[in-house]
Enzyme design. Structure first.
Site, short mmCIF file in Angstrom:
data_model
loop_
_atom_site.label_atom_id
_atom_site.label_comp_id
_atom_site.label_asym_id
_atom_site.label_seq_id
_atom_site.Cartn_x
_atom_site.Cartn_y
_atom_site.Cartn_z
N ILE A 65 -22.42 36.17 7.36
CA ILE A 65 -21.70 37.00 6.40
C ILE A 65 -22.36 36.82 5.03
CG2 ILE A 65 -19.49 37.37 5.24
CD1 ILE A 65 -18.12 36.34 7.78
N LYS B 74 -36.05 37.87 8.12
CA LYS B 74 -34.69 38.41 8.04
C LYS B 74 -34.65 39.92 8.32
CE LYS B 74 -32.18 36.01 7.87
NZ LYS B 74 -31.82 35.20 9.09
N GLY B 75 -35.67 40.39 9.02
CA GLY B 75 -35.67 41.80 9.42
C GLY B 75 -35.13 42.00 10.82
N TYR C 216 -25.07 43.23 19.63
CA TYR C 216 -25.43 43.36 21.04
C TYR C 216 -25.97 42.05 21.60
CZ TYR C 216 -24.71 48.38 21.25
OH TYR C 216 -24.14 49.63 21.25
N LYS D 134 -27.20 33.86 13.59
CA LYS D 134 -27.56 35.25 13.35
C LYS D 134 -26.31 36.04 12.95
CE LYS D 134 -31.69 34.22 14.53
NZ LYS D 134 -32.74 34.10 13.50
#
Length: 321
Positions: free
Chosen positions: A287, A75-76, A268, A284
């Site tokens: 929320i 989760k980085g 992006y 990805k």
């Protein structure tokens, strides 16, 4: 060779364009300009089984062990980093997480099994794989060292509390898909008996980056690591990617042209060429649930000394509270 010269050789039978920096002095090694043309053409067709053995032989495609690995952190932003680095013509990515070094069953299959899981590439290209569990698994540093003691290691990190909540959110979503209930984040992150941070909770433990890094430093010098700021990769990806290019000794090829902000998705996306664009999966950028501000404050206070040590060890100070 200038960029115009590089383009002009595209019209010759055997177009060649030198890559500076990756293989020593200029002109000592050459990288086929065809790589730019065939990377997402021939290689893609080969993976689908549509290209002939003659084509593969003609272009000297091989399956190489990785020269760099994204070892974490979960989760980085490991997937985003891998996909963005794949914009570079000298980089070829392993699409799936192979889990060779952190899975005993896979590791027992041997290094040749691992190599055959790698994508086809030109010998001059860099193969990169990512498996975020590597960073926190005790056996992995020694296993990777035995494969290649000089390998380059990429670690992408986010502000530890935010990363922990993101970790929780992914697990929560999985539970909800199966119509299962799950504890609130606050109940997992804070020990109800002591009212202190619960270091037994994996999402918290993973965010103590310095504890895991110290284990890796028993095998690899700090110079073989590059820390990527996962929070900045979301908002300003190009400067972070340029730092990685430099770390991998790659010529600068990724530009602002390759990255465009998608207002609908909120992050992006990637532009490979005038035809082919790509955004990360819809999963990805989930929320996050609302978390009690006092719990966030407690977690940030807990992580602070570990963060300071992480900055000291890595030589990179990040903008974390």
């Amino acid at each position: 060779m200038s960029s115009l010269e590089c383009l002009s050789v595209a019209y010759r039978l055997q177009p060649i364009c030198p890559i500076e920096g990756r293989f020593g002095a200029r002109g000592q090694a050459e990288f086929p300009l065809r790589a730019l043309q065939f990377k997402r053409g021939l290689l893609h067709e080969f993976r689908k089984g549509n290209s002939s053995k003659e084509q593969v032989h003609l272009h000297d495609l091989v399956q190489q062990l990785p020269k760099a690995i994204i070892i974490g952190v979960r989760k980085g932003g490991t997937r985003a980093l891998l996909e963005m680095l794949n914009l570079h013509p000298a980089v070829v990515k392993a699409s799936q997480e192979i889990h060779f070094f952190d899975n005993d069953e896979n590791y027992a299959k041997g290094i040749e099994w691992y190599r055959k899981k790698m994508p086809f590439s030109y010998p001059q290209q860099i193969t990169i794989e990512k498996s975020p569990a590597y960073f926190i698994t005790e056996e992995v540093p020694e296993r990777i060292y035995k494969m290649n003691s000089s390998i380059k290691l990429l670690i992408i990190v986010r502000e530890p509390t935010t990363r922990a909540i993101s970790d929780y959110t992914q697990v929560l979503e999985g539970k909800e898909r199966k119509n299962k209930t799950y504890y609130k984040f606050e109940k997992l992150a804070i020990d109800p008996n002591t009212c202190e941070v619960n270091t037994k909770y994996k999402a918290v433990r993973t965010s103590i980056y310095t504890k895991h890094l110290e284990r890796w430093l028993k095998y690899f010098p700090i110079e073989q690591f590059h820390i990527v700021d996962g929070d900045r990769l979301i908002t300003e990806p190009l400067p972070e990617l340029q730092l990685v290019e430099k770390f991998l000794n790659l010529p600068p090829r990724i530009s602002q042209y390759n990255l465009y902000f998608n207002a609908t998705r909120g992050f992006y996306c990637l532009r490979f060429n005038i035809i082919f664009n790509k955004c990360l999966a819809g999963s990805k950028g989930r929320i996050h649930p609302e978390v009690d501000p006092s719990v966030i404050t407690k977690l940030r206070k807990f992580f602070h000394p570990f963060n300071q040590k992480f900055y000291q060890i890595t030589g990179r100070t990040l903008n974390w509270p």
